[in-house]
Design a protein around this motif. Structure first.
Motif, PDB file in Angstrom:
ATOM      1  N   GLY A  83       0.752  -1.241   0.158  1.00  0.00           N
ATOM      2  CA  GLY A  83       0.136   0.049  -0.041  1.00  0.00           C
ATOM      3  C   GLY A  83       0.851   1.533   0.089  1.00  0.00           C
ATOM      4  N   ALA A  84       2.171   1.350   0.805  1.00  0.00           N
ATOM      5  CA  ALA A  84       2.860   2.531   0.629  1.00  0.00           C
ATOM      6  C   ALA A  84       3.520   2.872  -0.597  1.00  0.00           C
ATOM      7  CB  ALA A  84       3.940   2.115   1.935  1.00  0.00           C
ATOM      8  N   ILE A  85       3.889   1.575  -1.156  1.00  0.00           N
ATOM      9  CA  ILE A  85       4.500   1.756  -2.640  1.00  0.00           C
ATOM     10  C   ILE A  85       3.724   2.324  -3.488  1.00  0.00           C
ATOM     11  CG2 ILE A  85       5.649   0.538  -4.477  1.00  0.00           C
ATOM     12  CD1 ILE A  85       7.037  -1.217  -2.394  1.00  0.00           C
ATOM     13  N   GLU A  86       2.310   1.782  -3.651  1.00  0.00           N
ATOM     14  CA  GLU A  86       1.134   2.348  -4.679  1.00  0.00           C
ATOM     15  C   GLU A  86       0.883   3.687  -4.121  1.00  0.00           C
ATOM     16  OE1 GLU A  86      -2.061  -0.148  -4.277  1.00  0.00           O
ATOM     17  OE2 GLU A  86      -1.148  -1.937  -5.333  1.00  0.00           O
ATOM     18  N   ALA A  87       0.874   3.992  -2.907  1.00  0.00           N
ATOM     19  CA  ALA A  87       0.546   5.442  -2.362  1.00  0.00           C
ATOM     20  C   ALA A  87       1.807   6.518  -2.868  1.00  0.00           C
ATOM     21  CB  ALA A  87       0.523   5.730  -0.890  1.00  0.00           C
ATOM     22  N   ILE A  88       2.989   6.043  -2.935  1.00  0.00           N
ATOM     23  CA  ILE A  88       4.330   6.647  -3.458  1.00  0.00           C
ATOM     24  C   ILE A  88       3.939   7.029  -5.109  1.00  0.00           C
ATOM     25  CG2 ILE A  88       6.476   6.853  -3.893  1.00  0.00           C
ATOM     26  CD1 ILE A  88       6.974   5.152  -1.321  1.00  0.00           C
ATOM     27  N   ALA A  89       3.759   6.164  -5.621  1.00  0.00           N
ATOM     28  CA  ALA A  89       3.404   6.111  -7.204  1.00  0.00           C
ATOM     29  C   ALA A  89       2.330   6.928  -7.272  1.00  0.00           C
ATOM     30  CB  ALA A  89       3.219   4.662  -7.883  1.00  0.00           C
ATOM     31  N   GLU A  90       1.250   6.959  -6.611  1.00  0.00           N
ATOM     32  CA  GLU A  90      -0.027   8.025  -7.267  1.00  0.00           C
ATOM     33  C   GLU A  90       0.431   9.289  -6.857  1.00  0.00           C
ATOM     34  OE1 GLU A  90      -2.923   6.502  -4.538  1.00  0.00           O
ATOM     35  OE2 GLU A  90      -3.540   4.756  -5.933  1.00  0.00           O
ATOM     36  N   LYS A  91       1.340   9.606  -5.980  1.00  0.00           N
ATOM     37  CA  LYS A  91       1.800  10.967  -5.421  1.00  0.00           C
ATOM     38  C   LYS A  91       2.781  11.465  -6.648  1.00  0.00           C
ATOM     39  CE  LYS A  91       1.579  11.378  -0.302  1.00  0.00           C
ATOM     40  NZ  LYS A  91       1.121  12.510  -0.497  1.00  0.00           N
ATOM     41  N   ALA A  92       3.597  10.482  -7.454  1.00  0.00           N
ATOM     42  CA  ALA A  92       4.520  10.932  -8.183  1.00  0.00           C
ATOM     43  C   ALA A  92       3.732  11.215  -9.575  1.00  0.00           C
ATOM     44  CB  ALA A  92       5.301   9.670  -8.649  1.00  0.00           C
ATOM     45  N   ILE A  93       2.730  10.573  -9.937  1.00  0.00           N
ATOM     46  CA  ILE A  93       1.701  10.764 -11.106  1.00  0.00           C
ATOM     47  C   ILE A  93       1.190  12.227 -10.670  1.00  0.00           C
ATOM     48  CG2 ILE A  93      -0.290  10.104 -12.403  1.00  0.00           C
ATOM     49  CD1 ILE A  93       0.551   7.401 -11.739  1.00  0.00           C
ATOM     50  N   ALA A  94       0.774  12.438  -9.680  1.00  0.00           N
ATOM     51  CA  ALA A  94      -0.128  13.724  -9.544  1.00  0.00           C
ATOM     52  C   ALA A  94       1.192  15.065  -9.629  1.00  0.00           C
ATOM     53  CB  ALA A  94      -0.501  13.909  -8.096  1.00  0.00           C
ATOM     54  N   LYS A  95       2.320  14.851  -9.452  1.00  0.00           N
ATOM     55  CA  LYS A  95       3.109  15.753  -9.696  1.00  0.00           C
ATOM     56  C   LYS A  95       3.586  15.955 -11.120  1.00  0.00           C
ATOM     57  CE  LYS A  95       5.758  15.667  -5.206  1.00  0.00           C
ATOM     58  NZ  LYS A  95       5.546  16.886  -4.965  1.00  0.00           N
ATOM     59  N   LYS A  96       3.337  14.948 -12.054  1.00  0.00           N
ATOM     60  CA  LYS A  96       3.333  15.131 -13.517  1.00  0.00           C
ATOM     61  C   LYS A  96       4.915  15.330 -13.706  1.00  0.00           C
ATOM     62  CE  LYS A  96      -1.283  16.594 -14.328  1.00  0.00           C
ATOM     63  NZ  LYS A  96      -2.104  17.444 -14.858  1.00  0.00           N
ATOM     64  N   THR A  97       5.757  14.788 -13.119  1.00  0.00           N
ATOM     65  CA  THR A  97       7.208  15.074 -13.356  1.00  0.00           C
ATOM     66  C   THR A  97       7.906  13.686 -13.830  1.00  0.00           C
ATOM     67  OG1 THR A  97       7.994  15.154 -11.046  1.00  0.00           O
ATOM     68  CG2 THR A  97       7.664  17.185 -12.440  1.00  0.00           C
ATOM     69  N   GLY A  98       7.248  12.783 -14.076  1.00  0.00           N
ATOM     70  CA  GLY A  98       7.600  11.412 -14.188  1.00  0.00           C
ATOM     71  C   GLY A  98       8.548  10.665 -12.883  1.00  0.00           C
ATOM     72  N   ALA A  99       9.639  10.000 -13.153  1.00  0.00           N
ATOM     73  CA  ALA A  99      10.393   9.455 -12.313  1.00  0.00           C
ATOM     74  C   ALA A  99      11.084  10.514 -11.129  1.00  0.00           C
ATOM     75  CB  ALA A  99      11.071   8.526 -12.872  1.00  0.00           C
ATOM     76  N   ARG A 100      11.334  11.558 -11.785  1.00  0.00           N
ATOM     77  CA  ARG A 100      11.944  12.530 -10.785  1.00  0.00           C
ATOM     78  C   ARG A 100      11.394  12.614  -9.581  1.00  0.00           C
ATOM     79  NH1 ARG A 100      12.971  14.960 -16.066  1.00  0.00           N
ATOM     80  NH2 ARG A 100      15.082  14.636 -16.770  1.00  0.00           N
ATOM     81  N   ALA A 101      10.030  12.611  -9.495  1.00  0.00           N
ATOM     82  CA  ALA A 101       9.075  13.109  -8.500  1.00  0.00           C
ATOM     83  C   ALA A 101       9.219  11.825  -7.332  1.00  0.00           C
ATOM     84  CB  ALA A 101       7.781  13.160  -8.664  1.00  0.00           C
TER      85      ALA A 101
END
Length: 477
Positions: free
Chosen positions: A405-423
């Protein structure tokens, strides 16, 4: 008796010739060797003393000067060497001081072996397999790059052994920010063990204007190759943000950072001799210049090309017509991965000149990262971000774990930032700050588990102390 004397003369002559081959003379006045000062002038009174032409000229000029003091000159002459007196003994080694100060000649450079051997070039499927260990997704891009690099270095290794000349396989990468363009090139250069220079096209301007000249990209490659011209001439140059040098539209001023830069890059992409400074980024009178041939340098250009999607949609929507069987005007508005349908005409419309695009024959796109891809990026690569933090805490003898659940939450936050893997890095740094600060305070902490609640700031991490049965059982295994 006469035969022995002749033998001694012959041996002496041979030893003198060997000595001349192995050693070089040094000027008696300025102490410069023959390789630096040029041909030496041997004094007739004693062949062991030699003077370079510069010092001889200065001596003659000084003697012609009316203010020349002959007594000072005589005081500075080493009379022992001048009249071949018995040699003095070295105070440190006890060996006799030689009559003439000589140094060994530098050996000529051995013929360098080619940087790329045809037998050692990995096949495309092996290159892609190595990229798979570090880069998640982008299967098509990795396949295209593996084949292009393989063909390029086959071209370098064969060096046109027959009349058929293979052209360069320069590449143009198109993809959104954070999709892995730079990371792909950096990983590829590390796996092939070739010098790599990463430069930004935004700093390039036409020669004579404020900014870096076009040749500065080759200067960075030469520096990455430790100023080895042979090694640099077979390296890789990655020019990022290539879309920023697109031809400016509706401008009345000179386009010194757009079309002019594209025109200047043409000779580098095609292959030419370029004079670049050694150890500096700009040419000046105090910096030596070397010539680097860019014929065997692989150029990879990359850029996000914003608004290119709109150009592609506009071209596709022009096909729509009127009637019952006509396509809708908004048919291509929500098409996923529309960048895959890019053409050379679209790039020309964007502002890239035809000559520039023609020198980049391999054009491919990278996909935007999805949630599943970001989850894999966090866990699977050899140097995954989560593995890096686990190693940091392992040095404090603490186990770090992340639940799903934590790893998926990190991925969702990264998508919201719209900066790809850099986020991903910035998100992890945010919630790991307190953990990295507090754990060294308590030596009894044995395991920290990051939960979804902690990522979403609705709870805290699970901390287990040393001595817990489950923790002890794990360490025993």
């Amino acid at each position: 008796m006469s035969d022995d004397k002749n033998k001694d003369e012959v041996l002496e002559t041979v030893s003198d010739s060997d000595d001349k081959k192995e050693f070089e003379d040094i000027c008696y006045i300025c102490r410069r060797p023959e390789s630096k000062a040029g041909k030496m002038i041997h004094l007739p009174m004693n062949s062991n003393i030699c003077i370079c032409s510069d010092c001889m000229q200065k001596s003659l000029d000084a003697m012609n000067n009316s203010n020349f003091n002959y007594s000072d000159m005589m005081n500075q002459i080493n009379m022992q060497d001048l009249f071949a007196m018995p040699p003095m003994m070295n105070n440190f080694t006890g060996d006799p001081v030689p009559k003439s100060q000589k140094i060994k000649k530098k050996k000529p450079k051995e013929e360098q072996k080619p940087l790329i051997d045809l037998k050692n070039i990995p096949a495309p499927h092996k290159i892609k397999a190595q990229l798979d260990d570090y880069v998640i997704g982008q299967e098509y891009a990795k396949k295209v790059m593996s084949v292009a690099v393989y063909n390029h270095y086959k071209r370098v290794a064969t060096n046109t052994q027959d009349d058929i000349e293979i052209e360069k396989s320069n590449m143009l990468m198109i993809g959104p920010t954070g999709s892995g363009k730079t990371y792909l090139v950096r990983t590829l250069a590390r796996l092939l063990n070739v010098p790599l220079a990463i430069t930004d096209a935004t700093s390039l301007t036409e020669a004579g204007y404020i900014g870096d000249d076009i040749e500065s990209v080759v200067s960075k490659l030469l520096a990455a190759a430790d100023n080895d011209v042979e090694k640099a001439s077979q390296g890789i140059i990655f020019i990022d943000e290539i879309d920023k040098i697109a031809k400016k539209k509706n401008t009345t001023s000179r386009d010194v950072s757009g079309e002019s830069v594209q025109q200047g890059l043409l000779k580098l992409l095609e292959g030419s001799d370029v004079e670049v400074p050694v150890g500096a980024s700009s040419k000046n009178a105090m910096v030596p210049l070397v010539t680097v041939n860019t014929r065997n340098i692989l150029f990879i250009c990359g850029g996000a090309f914003p608004d290119l999607e709109n150009i592609i949609r506009e071209r596709l929507n022009k096909k729509s017509s009127m009637g019952f069987g006509a396509d809708l005007n908004d048919k291509y508005d929500n098409v996923p991965n529309i960048m895959d349908q890019v053409t050379i005409e679209d790039l020309r419309e964007f502002g890239m000149i035809p000559e520039f695009i023609g020198r980049l024959p391999i054009i491919f796109t990278l996909q935007g990262l999805t949630k599943d891809m970001l989850v894999k990026i966090l866990k699977e690569p050899k140097n995954a971000i989560l593995k890096q933090y686990q190693k940091l805490l392992a040095l404090d003898e603490v186990d770090l774990e992340f639940d799903d659940g934590a790893i998926e939450a990190i991925a969702e936050k990264a998508i919201a930032k719209k900066t790809g893997a850099r986020a991903l890095r910035s998100i992890i740094e945010d919630f790991m700050l307190d953990i990295m600060y507090e754990i060294p305070k308590d030596d009894n902490i044995g395991r920290v588990t990051i939960t979804k609640d902690y990522i979403e700031h609705t709870g805290g991490p699970v901390i287990e102390m040393r001595g817990t049965p489950a923790l002890e059982e794990k360490h025993q295994v």
